[in-house]
Design a protein around this motif. Structure first.
Motif, PDB file in Angstrom:
ATOM      1  N   UNK A  73    -101.280 -15.906   8.045  1.00 41.36           N
ATOM      2  CA  UNK A  73    -102.001 -17.193   7.978  1.00 41.36           C
ATOM      3  C   UNK A  73    -101.547 -18.006   6.774  1.00 41.36           C
ATOM      4  N   UNK A  74    -101.351 -17.317   5.648  1.00 38.51           N
ATOM      5  CA  UNK A  74    -100.900 -17.986   4.425  1.00 38.51           C
ATOM      6  C   UNK A  74     -99.502 -18.571   4.622  1.00 38.51           C
ATOM      7  N   UNK A  77     -99.741 -21.723   6.914  1.00 40.14           N
ATOM      8  CA  UNK A  77    -100.280 -22.875   6.185  1.00 40.14           C
ATOM      9  C   UNK A  77    -100.955 -23.895   7.086  1.00 40.14           C
ATOM     10  N   UNK A  78    -100.695 -25.161   6.795  1.00 36.21           N
ATOM     11  CA  UNK A  78    -101.368 -26.246   7.531  1.00 36.21           C
ATOM     12  C   UNK A  78    -100.920 -26.338   8.993  1.00 36.21           C
ATOM     13  N   UNK A 148    -104.997 -11.171  -3.211  1.00 32.85           N
ATOM     14  CA  UNK A 148    -106.123 -12.057  -3.505  1.00 32.85           C
ATOM     15  C   UNK A 148    -107.394 -11.409  -2.977  1.00 32.85           C
ATOM     16  N   UNK A 150    -110.368 -11.571  -0.969  1.00 33.56           N
ATOM     17  CA  UNK A 150    -110.902 -12.384   0.126  1.00 33.56           C
ATOM     18  C   UNK A 150    -112.293 -11.840   0.469  1.00 33.56           C
ATOM     19  N   UNK A 171     -93.075 -20.090   5.514  1.00 28.13           N
ATOM     20  CA  UNK A 171     -93.701 -21.424   5.536  1.00 28.13           C
ATOM     21  C   UNK A 171     -92.616 -22.492   5.743  1.00 28.13           C
TER      22      UNK A 171
ATOM     23  N   UNK B  33    -113.482 -20.997   0.264  1.00 33.13           N
ATOM     24  CA  UNK B  33    -112.224 -20.818  -0.476  1.00 33.13           C
ATOM     25  C   UNK B  33    -111.184 -20.073   0.340  1.00 33.13           C
ATOM     26  N   UNK B  34    -111.623 -19.078   1.116  1.00 30.30           N
ATOM     27  CA  UNK B  34    -110.685 -18.299   1.939  1.00 30.30           C
ATOM     28  C   UNK B  34    -109.898 -19.221   2.859  1.00 30.30           C
ATOM     29  N   UNK B  35    -110.630 -20.116   3.488  1.00 23.82           N
ATOM     30  CA  UNK B  35    -109.980 -21.027   4.439  1.00 23.82           C
ATOM     31  C   UNK B  35    -109.062 -22.006   3.702  1.00 23.82           C
ATOM     32  N   UNK B  37    -107.623 -21.532   0.935  1.00 20.31           N
ATOM     33  CA  UNK B  37    -106.490 -20.758   0.410  1.00 20.31           C
ATOM     34  C   UNK B  37    -105.311 -20.749   1.391  1.00 20.31           C
ATOM     35  N   UNK B  38    -105.619 -20.627   2.674  1.00 19.45           N
ATOM     36  CA  UNK B  38    -104.543 -20.581   3.674  1.00 19.45           C
ATOM     37  C   UNK B  38    -103.745 -21.890   3.747  1.00 19.45           C
ATOM     38  N   UNK B  39    -104.383 -22.961   3.325  1.00 19.17           N
ATOM     39  CA  UNK B  39    -103.722 -24.266   3.431  1.00 19.17           C
ATOM     40  C   UNK B  39    -103.076 -24.733   2.125  1.00 19.17           C
ATOM     41  N   UNK B  40    -103.150 -23.912   1.088  1.00 22.43           N
ATOM     42  CA  UNK B  40    -102.611 -24.377  -0.198  1.00 22.43           C
ATOM     43  C   UNK B  40    -101.087 -24.494  -0.166  1.00 22.43           C
ATOM     44  N   UNK B  41    -100.600 -25.409  -0.986  1.00 25.32           N
ATOM     45  CA  UNK B  41     -99.156 -25.676  -1.025  1.00 25.32           C
ATOM     46  C   UNK B  41     -98.454 -24.661  -1.914  1.00 25.32           C
TER      47      UNK B  41
END
Lengths: 205, 253
Positions: A73-74, A77-78, A148, A150, A171, B33-35, B37-41
């Motif tokens: 998921x990380x 990303x978007x 991290x 979670x 990514x 924050x978890x969510x 976190x997944x979108x951070x650059x």
């Protein structure tokens, strides 16, 4: 009041110690997981397993300690929002399979690497880094595991090998894909990659 | 006394209350924050400038074809017929010859300790190690191998930008700064043109030396390339990102 302050400090101190020990435990947990996956690939008891069976067992060992979805998921990303729910689930599963396939096939046929774990560093709010050194085929590789905290506990969200972050690398690829492609195209591409036995099959100009 | 009796439970209640509130806030914060976190650059992937992508992709495919159909069989044969010790010796020999590049690159970045280590290694490996085939310098803790420096890294350390990402035929991923660095490396290298110290060097010998150097380095390169390609969704993009991250890391170190 003085007595009370002393006790309060003691409680806070204890909480701090518990928190530090909990982080240190992560190092042992990570080491245990790595050893378990290497056992699957190299031990004699698993020698008769097929590549697919080994991948399944490695996955089991990893998933008994960590949630692989976090790292994927990380890495997505978007771009996650560019897919529908069905596509999201399918991409998670296919990327997981691709990574596991690369991990197992990348090590097979080589001598078992020796892995040594180094320092644990706190790198921010609820984030730690665990250093490690892997000696494979007489070459030393520096690998950094980023974790991290979670809701589901401490999870690996990135692996940095020789300055190259795996999550960042995926990514970049997924960002590039979504510039022109869709979620369905990504699924087709992943299925295509997983179906190939040899990675060089598609080499055409 | 009464006041103290009253104060003590109150203070404890405050402490417990504070801890619970902190905990609740953290728990509550973590959910969102978890969510987030997944979108951070990422810092590392803060853009790779690739204005020549279509040309680069074409050269990438060409290189991939050459790697898979020419270099790979050549390397397979080379590794099959050459004992590991000979393979390692050849790799060490050519690596030792690149000492002037590493020395100059360390000096130009003001890395005097690095220059000293490289010089010590070169002196010992060239003599005791029989023209660099062996690496007896490894036995000295103070001369342990260090990261190899090149002119591209020097330019990076001087603050020169990467410029556009490039894929070079046969050489693979690069960028404008590293391409200039490649010319710099050749200029410093005493056995390579344009400033070769060997007079009247026939082109056949030059080609043979280049080929031997290239092939002796190829098993490692091919192995890494295969690893990267095997786990990639888009090998071109993966190599571009991996190369850029690797070089940025090397420059910042």
């Amino acid at each position: 009041m003085k007595f009370l302050s002393y006790k309060a400090y003691l409680v806070l101190g204890l909480l701090l110690v518990v928190s530090v020990s909990a982080q240190e435990l992560q190092k042992e947990k990570l080491q245990g997981m790595i050893d378990a996956t290497l056992d699957v690939i190299y031990s004699q008891t698993h020698a008769s397993l097929s590549a697919n069976e080994k991948q399944a067992q490695v996955r089991e060992k990893i998933e008994s300690s960590y949630d692989l979805d976090v790292m994927i998921r990380y890495a997505i990303g978007k771009n996650w929002r560019r897919m529908n729910e069905q596509e999201q689930l399918e991409v998670l599963e296919l990327v997981k399979q691709l990574v596991l396939k690369a991990y197992v096939t990348g090590l097979e046929g080589k001598d078992r690497p020796s892995v040594t774990f180094g320092e644990l560093t706190e790198i921010g709010k609820a984030r730690i880094e665990i250093e490690s050194t892997m000696v494979l085929d007489m070459k030393t590789y520096y690998i950094l595991y980023r974790l991290r905290q979670m809701d589901s506990g401490w999870q690996i969200y990135d692996i940095v090998a020789e300055n190259v972050s795996m999550s960042s690398n995926y990514r970049g690829q997924i960002d590039d894909h979504f510039r022109k492609g869709s979620g369905a195209d990504l699924i087709a591409r992943l299925k295509d990659l997983l179906a190939k036995d040899e990675i060089n099959e598609d080499t055409k100009i | 006394m009464k006041t103290q009796k009253f104060k003590r439970p109150l203070a404890w209640a405050c402490l417990i209350g504070l801890l619970s509130v902190t905990n609740l806030t953290a728990q509550d914060g973590k959910l969102t924050e978890d969510e987030a976190f997944f979108y951070e650059e990422f810092d590392e992937s803060a853009g790779v400038y690739d204005p020549f992508e279509s040309v680069n992709r074409f050269i990438f495919k060409y290189n991939d074809y050459v790697f898979s159909n020419t270099l790979q069989p050549l390397v397979d044969t080379y590794t099959a017929i050459t004992p590991d010790t000979v393979e390692e010796g050849a790799s060490n020999f050519f690596n030792n010859l690149r000492y002037p590049v590493r020395l100059a690159s360390n000096l130009l970045q003001g890395r005097f300790k690095g220059a000293w280590i490289e010089t010590g290694r070169f002196a010992i490996n060239s003599t005791v190690g029989i023209v660099g085939i062996l690496t007896p310098a490894d036995d000295y803790e103070s001369l342990a191998p260090i990261e190899s420096e090149d002119v591209g890294q020097v330019f990076g350390a001087w603050g020169i930008g990467e410029g556009p990402y490039l894929v070079l035929p046969f050489f693979g991923p690069s960028n404008l700064r590293d391409l200039a660095g490649l010319f710099g490396d050749r200029a410093i290298n005493p056995i390579k043109e344009p400033f070769s110290m060997i007079d009247d060097w026939e082109w056949e010998w030059q080609f043979a030396t280049f080929s031997a150097d290239y092939i002796s380095r190829s098993p490692q390169i091919i192995e890494r390339y295969k690893q990267l390609k095997g786990s990639s969704i888009d090998p071109y993009s993966s190599l571009k990102n991996g190369y850029t991250q690797y070089r940025r890391g090397a420059v910042s170190e």
